[in-house]
Design an enzyme around this catalytic site. Structure first.
Site, short mmCIF file in Angstrom:
data_model
loop_
_atom_site.label_atom_id
_atom_site.label_comp_id
_atom_site.label_asym_id
_atom_site.label_seq_id
_atom_site.Cartn_x
_atom_site.Cartn_y
_atom_site.Cartn_z
N ASP A 56 0.84 -1.18 0.00
CA ASP A 56 0.00 0.00 0.00
C ASP A 56 0.88 1.24 0.00
O ASP A 56 2.00 1.23 0.52
CB ASP A 56 -0.91 0.03 1.23
CG ASP A 56 -1.89 -1.13 1.26
OD1 ASP A 56 -2.14 -1.72 0.19
OD2 ASP A 56 -2.39 -1.45 2.36
N ALA A 57 0.37 2.33 -0.54
CA ALA A 57 1.17 3.55 -0.67
C ALA A 57 1.75 4.00 0.66
O ALA A 57 2.90 4.44 0.74
CB ALA A 57 0.32 4.67 -1.28
#
Length: 565
Positions: A56-57
């Site tokens: 995930d970012a």
């Protein structure tokens, strides 16, 4: 941006991905490389990188790419055959019921980017298993550090599973039902083990957690406090929050081509009332004070920033809600010309993606370049080659420099400030660009757009980046009310199949309303427009606080001919 490489051979590239950097671009058409895949490809000079794993970012840690296509089959077998062992660390709210266990809960897509636990009878539920072990409990059981090993690799698996266990990850705006603030998502991937895709040799890659892992439990109670209160009552917590914020920008600090970026972004980094921007050796510290007389900058803050950043000088600004209404005396009080720390640098050269800009840190509230437009200037650089570009509200011609360096056929810079345009010429010279006076035009943008339309002048790319509010002797502009009229005037000088880049930094104007105003103005000018892309401020150094929308709105519109053609 520079992402640390943990391991590299002919077949593999393994990096330590920072929080705030997505694995791959959300918009494949975005020309600015702000994703790990393209950044690492540029760093390593690889003609190819293959993705077999995603983070995930806002999750940091070990991220692996195939270094050549021949390695893809072996990596696919390892991931699909569960021969890959992924380790995670998480700081969570609460404490699991057992010191260790397995969360065996199917996951299904919910809405937007969210996922949720699925009932066993749900045919859409995907099997998901996560092993956890409590490393330690903290704050009387209010927090816990966990080690996690997912057997499966579903999107958001660990975050969904921990929330289902009643222990959401600290700083998780999607899955913490109480929406408790934190300066980052406290999830890190420190370990990845797998067989080499070509030789089968066992490999283990490690990326230790950074300072935030040790600091976060102590600073959480102070998150969201005002900088002045923290400096006075909780200086240790303030220092920790500054360390966490500075650590988030490590990928920018490691890149010598980028010395202009934001170090601290107010409540998003847990410190209300404060932003800190870096311009080479100088820091610009901004307070958002409306009280009179203006309170002084806390000496403890100055000492911390000097020590933590190694900067030469620190300048202070007191940001008003409406700068255009300040008298000269008020402006001088809110933006002193001399630094509060270090020598007066007067003018320095700082860099953005390798381009040089002259910064004057003591020159009022605006020192020469706005860091939140870094990625947008990079996109202009990608689009401008061979095009005719009109840069409205040019200020010091940052967009003009980017377009000219990209090889634009012509760049016309418009602004109502002669000194700003002279500053823009100096920026051109700093990059070895010629400065033709015909390309730097003084005057009201509204008047000039009408004049250019009467002359039937056309541009392939028109850039609108107006201030939120401005006033001249004859006109008054407020972006929230008047952007549609501005877009309509600009549309008259956009060539058929040309681009209009419309930017607005007024946080109070929602994206939907901004889009409607821009499209309505273009339609009123008899032009048809298609929104090709939307962007916002850089996520790495301008993170969006939980529960809010990005304040910067950037719309890329392609315009057809007149009469809908």
């Amino acid at each position: 941006m520079y992402i640390p490489v943990v391991y590299e051979d002919e077949d593999l590239v393994v990096v330590d991905k920072p929080a705030g950097v997505p694995t791959h671009a959300a918009d494949p058409g975005d020309p600015y490389p702000a994703d790990a895949l393209r950044v690492v490809q540029a760093q390593t000079g690889r003609p190819y990188l293959g993705m077999h794993q995603r983070l995930d970012a806002e999750t940091s840690g070990v991220l692996l790419f195939a270094g050549r296509r021949a390695a893809n089959a072996g990596l696919a077998r390892a991931f699909e055959g569960r021969a890959v062992e992924k380790g995670y660390l998480a700081l969570v709210h609460g404490k699991p019921p057992q010191p260790e266990g397995v969360i065996d809960v199917p996951i299904v897509r919910d809405r937007g980017e969210r996922y949720r636990p699925a009932a066993a009878s749900d045919p859409h539920g995907l099997p998901a298993r996560t092993h956890y072990r409590v490393r330690e409990t903290l704050a009387g059981g209010a927090l816990a550090r966990l080690e996690l090993t997912p057997e499966t690799g579903r999107p958001h698996q660990i975050r969904v599973h921990l929330a289902a266990l009643g222990c959401p990850v600290v700083g998780d705006p999607l899955y913490d039902p109480l929406q408790r603030p934190a300066p980052r998502l406290c999830l890190h991937a420190p370990r990845l083990a797998l067989p080499h895709p070509m030789t089968g040799r066992p490999l283990t890659f490690v990326a230790p957690a950074a300072d935030w892992w040790a600091l976060m439990p102590a600073v959480l109670p102070a998150v969201g406090g005002h900088v002045r209160d923290l400096a006075d009552r909780a200086p240790a917590a303030l220092r920790g929050l500054l360390q966490v914020a500075i650590g988030r920008r490590a990928a920018l600090a490691a890149d010598p081509r980028v010395t202009i970026y934001r170090l601290v972004h107010a409540t998003a980094d847990g410190v209300a009332g404060l932003t800190v921007d870096r311009y080479g050796d100088a820091l610009v510290v901004s307070f958002y004070d409306e009280t009179e007389p203006l309170p002084p900058c806390p000496p403890a803050l100055v000492e911390m920033l000097g020590e933590l950043t190694g900067c030469r000088s620190i300048y202070v600004k007191h940001r008003p809600k409406q700068a255009s209404r300040l008298t000269d005396e008020q402006l001088a009080a809110r933006a002193p010309g001399r630094p509060i720390f270090g020598p007066d640098l007067e003018e320095l050269v700082a860099h953005e993606d390798g381009l040089a800009y002259l910064i004057r840190p003591g020159a009022g509230l605006s020192v020469g370049l706005f860091p939140d437009m870094r990625e947008t200037r990079g996109r202009v650089r990608a689009w401008a080659a061979g095009r005719r570009v009109l840069n409205c509200f040019a200020y010091t011609c940052g967009f003009g420099v980017a377009a000219s360096m990209a090889g634009a056929n012509r760049v016309l810079n418009l602004d109502l400030s002669r000194p700003a345009l002279e500053w823009g010429k100096a920026n051109y010279r700093a990059n070895g660009l010629p400065t033709d006076d015909h390309d730097f035009v003084f005057g009201d943008v509204f008047d000039w757009l009408a004049r250019l339309a009467r002359r039937n002048e056309q541009f392939d790319l028109v850039i609108l980046d107006p201030p939120g509010f401005s006033r001249t002797k004859t006109t008054r502009f407020a972006a929230a009310q008047d952007y549609g009229e501005l877009a309509g005037l600009a549309a008259r000088v956009v060539a058929a199949d040309g681009l209009l880049l419309a930017c607005c930094n007024v946080a109070e104007l929602p994206w939907r309303a901004f889009r409607e105003r821009v499209l309505a103005g273009i339609a009123a000018a008899g032009r048809r427009a298609t929104v090709e892309a939307v962007y916002h401020e850089p996520a790495l150094d301008f993170p969006t606080p939980a529960g809010r929308s990005p304040y910067l709105k950037v719309a890329v519109l392609r315009l057809g001919g007149r009469g809908g053609k």
